[in-house]
Design an enzyme around this catalytic site. Structure first.
Site, mmCIF file in Angstrom:
data_model
loop_
_atom_site.group_PDB
_atom_site.id
_atom_site.type_symbol
_atom_site.label_atom_id
_atom_site.label_comp_id
_atom_site.label_asym_id
_atom_site.label_seq_id
_atom_site.Cartn_x
_atom_site.Cartn_y
_atom_site.Cartn_z
ATOM 1 C CD GLU A 26 -3.113 -1.055 2.086
ATOM 2 O OE1 GLU A 26 -2.940 -0.369 3.118
ATOM 3 O OE2 GLU A 26 -4.134 -1.738 1.900
ATOM 4 C CD GLU A 83 -8.271 -1.329 10.091
ATOM 5 O OE1 GLU A 83 -7.365 -0.526 9.795
ATOM 6 O OE2 GLU A 83 -9.448 -0.982 10.239
ATOM 7 C CE1 TYR A 86 0.300 -8.680 1.193
ATOM 8 C CE2 TYR A 86 0.731 -10.599 2.549
ATOM 9 C CZ TYR A 86 1.119 -9.728 1.555
ATOM 10 O OH TYR A 86 2.314 -9.891 0.915
ATOM 11 C CB VAL A 87 -3.904 -12.796 -0.842
ATOM 12 C CG1 VAL A 87 -3.484 -14.081 -1.532
ATOM 13 C CG2 VAL A 87 -5.316 -12.925 -0.278
ATOM 14 N N GLY A 93 -4.766 -15.060 -6.967
ATOM 15 C CA GLY A 93 -5.374 -15.742 -8.100
ATOM 16 C C GLY A 93 -5.695 -17.196 -7.838
ATOM 17 C CG ASN A 124 -5.673 -2.391 -4.591
ATOM 18 O OD1 ASN A 124 -5.550 -3.059 -5.614
ATOM 19 N ND2 ASN A 124 -5.399 -2.861 -3.383
ATOM 20 C CE1 TYR A 131 -11.661 -7.067 -1.383
ATOM 21 C CE2 TYR A 131 -11.251 -4.729 -1.644
ATOM 22 C CZ TYR A 131 -10.901 -5.952 -1.114
ATOM 23 O OH TYR A 131 -9.792 -6.062 -0.316
#
Length: 158
Positions: A26, A83, A86-87, A93, A124, A131
């Site tokens: 980020e 909050e 994260y991957v 994918g 992003n 999403y």
């Protein structure tokens, strides 16, 4: 195969590593102030302020989600606020993010929440598309407000 499980105290160092990797992604690598003791207290102390789940893909840690409850006076019900999600780059994918969101949506339903919400950075685009594909709706008319540091102290009159 991806599994999602509740985080345990043994996961605190992994969670902090993921938080730092997320901050790097980020574009805020120096912004993380959290420490392992802080996360231990926040997640597993006497009055936990948040919860976390760990995603494992093919037996390896592949991501996490950290969340807590908020409340809506309009719905009269608590909500689940995500909050951080994260991957790891290698697991993107592979369905890890989908597994995390589905798990949290299930928790929200099981806990009687009226909403499941989170924020995403406006730049992003891959996350925003992801999403939207999962059914999320942008709340573009709302703007997040934040008071921190010296401004918080000043607002408190201290």
């Amino acid at each position: 195969m991806t599994i999602v499980r509740p985080a345990t105290p043994a996961d605190v160092s992994l969670i902090l590593r993921f938080v730092r990797e997320l901050a790097e992604f980020e574009r805020e690598p120096d912004a993380v102030q959290a420490t392992e003791p802080m996360l231990m207290e926040a997640l597993f102390g006497q009055k936990p302020g948040a919860e976390a789940v760990i995603a494992e893909h093919d037996g390896e840690p592949a991501g996490f989600a950290l969340f807590f409850h908020n409340f809506s006076t309009w719905t009269g019900r608590k909500g689940l606020y995500l909050e951080d999600l994260y991957v790891t780059p290698d697991a993107r994918g592979a369905g890890v993010g989908t597994a995390l969101l589905r798990h949290l949506a299930g928790l929200a339903i099981d806990r009687g929440c009226g909403r499941f919400e989170w924020s995403v950075l406006d730049w992003n685009d891959p996350a925003i598309r992801f999403y939207r594909a999962m059914g999320a709706v942008g709340m573009d008319e709302w703007r997040v407000q934040r008071v921190a540091g010296d401004a918080l102290t000043k607002l408190a009159g201290r």
